[in-house]
Design a protein around this motif. Structure first.
Motif, mmCIF file in Angstrom:
data_model
loop_
_atom_site.group_PDB
_atom_site.id
_atom_site.type_symbol
_atom_site.label_atom_id
_atom_site.label_comp_id
_atom_site.label_asym_id
_atom_site.label_seq_id
_atom_site.Cartn_x
_atom_site.Cartn_y
_atom_site.Cartn_z
ATOM 1 N N ASN A 121 -33.347 51.436 8.399
ATOM 2 C CA ASN A 121 -33.004 49.961 7.812
ATOM 3 C C ASN A 121 -33.910 49.153 8.849
ATOM 4 O OD1 ASN A 121 -30.833 47.807 8.856
ATOM 5 N ND2 ASN A 121 -31.486 47.741 6.709
ATOM 6 N N ASP A 123 -33.944 44.555 8.620
ATOM 7 C CA ASP A 123 -33.870 43.268 7.868
ATOM 8 C C ASP A 123 -34.614 42.286 8.865
ATOM 9 O OD1 ASP A 123 -32.481 43.889 5.479
ATOM 10 O OD2 ASP A 123 -30.778 44.317 6.968
ATOM 11 N N SER A 208 -30.781 37.039 8.402
ATOM 12 C CA SER A 208 -31.473 37.891 7.512
ATOM 13 C C SER A 208 -31.319 37.287 6.089
ATOM 14 C CB SER A 208 -30.811 39.208 7.432
ATOM 15 O OG SER A 208 -29.570 39.389 6.761
ATOM 16 N N PRO A 210 -30.858 38.598 3.253
ATOM 17 C CA PRO A 210 -29.705 39.196 2.450
ATOM 18 C C PRO A 210 -28.546 38.365 2.809
ATOM 19 C CG PRO A 210 -30.947 41.046 3.196
ATOM 20 C CD PRO A 210 -31.584 39.858 3.833
ATOM 21 N N LEU A 232 -40.657 39.830 1.559
ATOM 22 C CA LEU A 232 -39.632 40.768 0.803
ATOM 23 C C LEU A 232 -39.642 41.155 -0.599
ATOM 24 C CD1 LEU A 232 -36.633 40.251 3.472
ATOM 25 C CD2 LEU A 232 -39.066 41.358 3.930
ATOM 26 N N GLY A 252 -36.249 41.448 13.920
ATOM 27 C CA GLY A 252 -35.318 41.523 13.036
ATOM 28 C C GLY A 252 -34.151 42.716 13.611
ATOM 29 N N TRP A 254 -32.379 46.253 13.279
ATOM 30 C CA TRP A 254 -32.516 47.481 12.535
ATOM 31 C C TRP A 254 -31.128 48.463 12.785
ATOM 32 C CZ3 TRP A 254 -31.630 50.857 16.308
ATOM 33 C CH2 TRP A 254 -31.783 50.432 17.841
ATOM 34 N N TYR A 293 -30.583 44.856 1.326
ATOM 35 C CA TYR A 293 -30.880 45.339 2.466
ATOM 36 C C TYR A 293 -32.359 45.840 2.627
ATOM 37 C CZ TYR A 293 -25.670 45.159 3.377
ATOM 38 O OH TYR A 293 -24.647 44.749 3.296
ATOM 39 N N GLY A 294 -32.923 45.785 3.788
ATOM 40 C CA GLY A 294 -34.396 46.104 3.802
ATOM 41 C C GLY A 294 -34.526 47.666 4.286
#
Length: 326
Positions: A121, A123, A208, A210, A232, A252, A254, A293-294
């Motif tokens: 992940n 973000d 972030s 989100p 994104l 960001g 992680w 979420y990324g």
């Protein structure tokens, strides 16, 4: 005259020798695995841990028990992971705080105390302003900050020295401004910070995307830019920082699966392969997309290299902000 001793067939003798010389290696895993989460149940890290655990169970064929070990701004849980027996049966969902806690003097733990298995992940940080703010893009906001005295602008998004605080400081540094030029107002997280932003209590928020979603969709705030290499998928209308100002700074939060230092290479390889399959699964990808979420995959080697690089980067930023204790 003595009796002749029956000769053992050569193939049986060889098998006996091999059996004595090489202990039988049990197939891994052969019992349930514990996945430690350093943050509270119900949050984004907990949700990510539980969905990846579910997908990983399907790949490994063993139960994965998610256990929350909270406290000390992530120190308690990460310490429990680092001190676990390195047999592959206690893992953790490590977070970006691994690269931050020791700089703040909260712990002696660093990325070197863990075995990276895979990042799942990422973000990216973003900068938002209230809907009625005068700044139409990030360039206008950054120029306004540059033109005003240090401390004129206030920002929020997390606690003092949290990832979004460091992200803003890093961006300012990359634009040749002091890392602490914007006054940081600590908050208990992104949600209260966004509320404060919408009500005019602060000039900007670093979070972030989100975390800003509900405020963006309700029209109360605007996100001016994201610290990512490209827009994104979930927020295609938010431009990158690099497309607006003279900075390619990206950072960001992680999350990734880690274990204690000293794990067996074969076990790490088994986990890495299974984790990658779990990451690619519909179970994981659908959940993360729904939450906004990324997703970003790094294998064990790349994940370890990234932790090393970002640790040094965060240290420089935190020193510049005045938050590093070492």
């Amino acid at each position: 005259m003595g009796h002749a001793t029956p000769r053992t067939p050569y193939w049986l003798a060889a098998a006996l020798v091999m059996g004595l010389a090489t202990p039988a290696l049990a197939d891994y895993p052969e019992k349930p695995i514990t996945l430690i989460v350093p943050w509270a149940a119900g949050g984004g890290t907990d949700a990510t841990a539980r969905i990846i655990a579910k997908a990983l169970e399907e790949e490994l064929g063993e139960t994965i028990n998610v256990v929350n070990r909270t406290g000390g701004s992530g120190v308690v849980g990460h310490t429990a992971i680092a001190r676990a027996k390195p047999d592959g049966y206690t893992l953790g969902l490590g977070t970006v705080e691994i690269n931050m806690m020791h700089w703040q003097g909260l712990t002696d733990l660093t990325y070197e105390d863990f075995t990276p298995i895979g990042q799942i992940n990422f973000d990216a940080a973003s900068i938002s302003v209230a809907e009625d703010a005068n700044y139409q893009d990030l360039d206008e906001l950054m120029e306004a900050i540059r033109d005003q005295p240090d401390g004129h602008f206030n920002a929020s998004g997390t606690g003092l020295g949290g990832i979004w605080h460091v992200a803003l400081g890093g961006l300012l540094m990359d634009l040749d401004m002091p890392a602490d030029k914007v006054n940081w107002i600590p908050s208990q997280g992104a949600a209260p910070a966004m509320t404060e932003l919408a009500s005019g209590g602060v000039d900007m928020a670093a979070t972030s995307l989100p975390e800003a979603r509900s405020m963006i969709e309700s029209g109360r705030v605007r996100s001016l830019g994201v610290m990512a290499e490209e827009p994104l998928e979930s927020f295609p209308d938010v431009p990158t920082v690099a497309s607006q100002v003279d900075s390619d700074f990206t950072t960001g939060a992680w999350r990734g699966v880690i274990g204690p230092q000293g794990m067996d290479d074969d076990i790490v390889e088994t986990l890495e392969t299974a984790l990658h399959a779990a990451y690619e699964s519909d179970t994981y990808q659908t959940f993360m997309a729904k939450q906004g979420y990324g997703v970003q995959w790094k294998d064990a080697q790349a994940f370890g290299d990234y932790m090393e690089t970002s640790d040094a980067e965060f240290g420089e930023i935190m020193k510049a902000i005045g938050l590093a204790k070492q």
